[in-house]
Design a protein around this motif. Structure first.
Motif, PDB file in Angstrom:
ATOM      1  N   LEU A   1       0.841  -1.193   0.000  1.00 35.44           N
ATOM      2  CA  LEU A   1       0.000   0.000   0.000  1.00 35.44           C
ATOM      3  C   LEU A   1       0.875   1.240   0.000  1.00 35.44           C
ATOM      4  O   LEU A   1       1.869   1.309   0.724  1.00 35.44           O
ATOM      5  CB  LEU A   1      -0.887   0.030   1.241  1.00 35.44           C
ATOM      6  N   THR A   2       0.500   2.219  -0.809  1.00 43.22           N
ATOM      7  CA  THR A   2       1.110   3.541  -0.761  1.00 43.22           C
ATOM      8  C   THR A   2      -0.011   4.530  -0.496  1.00 43.22           C
ATOM      9  O   THR A   2      -0.935   4.668  -1.310  1.00 43.22           O
ATOM     10  CB  THR A   2       1.829   3.878  -2.077  1.00 43.22           C
TER      11      THR A   2
ATOM     12  N   GLY B   1      -7.091   6.754  10.055  1.00 49.34           N
ATOM     13  CA  GLY B   1      -8.251   6.801   9.164  1.00 49.34           C
ATOM     14  C   GLY B   1      -7.856   6.705   7.704  1.00 49.34           C
ATOM     15  O   GLY B   1      -8.556   6.068   6.898  1.00 49.34           O
ATOM     16  N   ARG B   2      -6.744   7.316   7.342  1.00 54.74           N
ATOM     17  CA  ARG B   2      -6.280   7.250   5.951  1.00 54.74           C
ATOM     18  C   ARG B   2      -5.947   5.807   5.557  1.00 54.74           C
ATOM     19  O   ARG B   2      -6.256   5.364   4.449  1.00 54.74           O
ATOM     20  CB  ARG B   2      -5.060   8.149   5.764  1.00 54.74           C
ATOM     21  N   VAL B   3      -5.308   5.076   6.471  1.00 53.27           N
ATOM     22  CA  VAL B   3      -4.965   3.682   6.174  1.00 53.27           C
ATOM     23  C   VAL B   3      -6.227   2.828   6.099  1.00 53.27           C
ATOM     24  O   VAL B   3      -6.363   1.973   5.206  1.00 53.27           O
ATOM     25  CB  VAL B   3      -3.979   3.134   7.223  1.00 53.27           C
TER      26      VAL B   3
ATOM     27  N   LEU C   1       2.711   7.110   3.114  1.00 55.78           N
ATOM     28  CA  LEU C   1       2.933   6.020   4.049  1.00 55.78           C
ATOM     29  C   LEU C   1       3.041   4.709   3.293  1.00 55.78           C
ATOM     30  O   LEU C   1       2.345   4.502   2.285  1.00 55.78           O
ATOM     31  CB  LEU C   1       1.778   5.926   5.048  1.00 55.78           C
ATOM     32  N   HIS C   2       3.900   3.840   3.775  1.00 56.92           N
ATOM     33  CA  HIS C   2       4.038   2.512   3.171  1.00 56.92           C
ATOM     34  C   HIS C   2       3.375   1.484   4.071  1.00 56.92           C
ATOM     35  O   HIS C   2       3.578   1.471   5.285  1.00 56.92           O
ATOM     36  CB  HIS C   2       5.513   2.144   2.987  1.00 56.92           C
ATOM     37  N   GLY C   3       2.557   0.616   3.466  1.00 57.37           N
ATOM     38  CA  GLY C   3       1.877  -0.410   4.238  1.00 57.37           C
ATOM     39  C   GLY C   3       1.851  -1.742   3.528  1.00 57.37           C
ATOM     40  O   GLY C   3       2.289  -1.874   2.372  1.00 57.37           O
TER      41      GLY C   3
ATOM     42  N   THR D   1      -0.469  -3.659   8.133  1.00 61.05           N
ATOM     43  CA  THR D   1       0.566  -2.945   8.874  1.00 61.05           C
ATOM     44  C   THR D   1       1.004  -1.745   8.048  1.00 61.05           C
ATOM     45  O   THR D   1       0.838  -1.727   6.826  1.00 61.05           O
ATOM     46  CB  THR D   1       1.780  -3.843   9.138  1.00 61.05           C
ATOM     47  N   PHE D   2       1.550  -0.736   8.726  1.00 52.83           N
ATOM     48  CA  PHE D   2       2.094   0.403   7.983  1.00 52.83           C
ATOM     49  C   PHE D   2       3.138   1.111   8.825  1.00 52.83           C
ATOM     50  O   PHE D   2       3.157   0.997  10.063  1.00 52.83           O
ATOM     51  CB  PHE D   2       0.983   1.377   7.561  1.00 52.83           C
TER      52      PHE D   2
END
Length: 256
Positions: free
Chosen positions: A5-6, A79-81, A14-16, A54-55
């Motif tokens: 995830l970006t 919330g964004r994640v 954020l990287h997830g 996870t992030f």
């Protein structure tokens, strides 16, 4: 297979990692200067039974640096994640700083969280007076060289001593407000309380901080202590991964 995830977050990204599994999904919130890889022992114990996300927080791990490391930014990033991963009422699993951010996010967004697992964090007590804040600032100035090396190895935050101290002081201030937050909580909550030393605190301060968990459990019958772990604050999710996994399953069951 896991999906990377970006996630855009204010002035950074954020990287997830999103790994498939059963519902409810679990969203892991790191310790203040930790990365998502610290959760691997716990996730292994879960054996793929749950979807896990996870992030890395801002300036940690593979995520970008930012001009904003405030608690407000960290809470909003949860919330964004959740939105980016398309999660529905995940269980938030937070360690230390992540526990604090998770409690406040759940209080502000009760319909978006299915439960909370709090690993040696979010105790409803404020520990720092003005002298204590100065000790925190001085401690991070002394540790600056060590944290720079750890950051190069991907094991700490790429933040200045002033930024790291401010993050810890803001977290402490939030914790001091949490008795009301726990009283208002509408989802099941389980604490895993570590029993070993907490970096930068005396034995008496550690005992006083952890004893405050009684305020949380007294405020709301949904809030419980799942276990007291033999490990210290830094080692708890590695050495007591089984207890953390057990607390997660306890909250999943109570949230059903």
């Amino acid at each position: 297979m896991s999906r990377e995830l970006t996630i855009p977050a204010a002035d950074t990204r954020l990287h997830g990692l999103d790994t498939p599994g059963g519902e409810p999904a679990l969203l892991f919130l790191n310790g203040g200067f930790a990365t998502q890889r610290h959760w691997k022992p716990v996730i292994r114990r879960l054996g793929g039974r749950h979807r896990t996300v996870t992030f890395d927080a801002r300036a940690r791990g593979k995520s970008g640096r930012s001009s904003d490391y405030s608690t407000r930014g960290a809470i909003d990033d949860i919330g964004r994640v959740i939105d980016a991963a398309g999660l529905t009422r995940p269980i938030l699993v937070g360690w230390s700083h992540g526990a604090t951010m998770g409690v406040r996010y759940a209080t502000e967004n009760p319909d978006r969280v299915g439960g909370l697992v709090l690993v040696d964090g979010a105790y409803p007590i404020r520990m720092f007076d003005e002298a204590g804040k100065e000790r925190v600032r001085a401690q991070f100035k002394r540790l600056a060289w060590l944290m720079r090396i750890a950051a190069l190895l991907g094991r700490s935050a790429r933040m200045s001593p002033a930024e790291t101290a401010r993050a810890v002081i803001e977290m402490d201030a939030l914790n001091g407000e949490f008795e009301a937050d726990f009283a208002a909580m509408r989802c099941p909550v389980a604490f895993v309380v570590a029993s070993g030393a907490h970096s930068g605190s005396t034995e008496e301060e550690n005992a006083r901080m952890r004893a405050a968990v009684a305020r949380a459990t007294a405020a709301n019958e949904l809030v419980t202590v799942y276990a007291t772990a033999p490990s210290n604050h830094v080692q708890v999710i590695a050495k007591d991964a089984g207890l953390v996994a057990g607390a997660i399953e306890d909250v999943v069951k109570r949230a059903a």
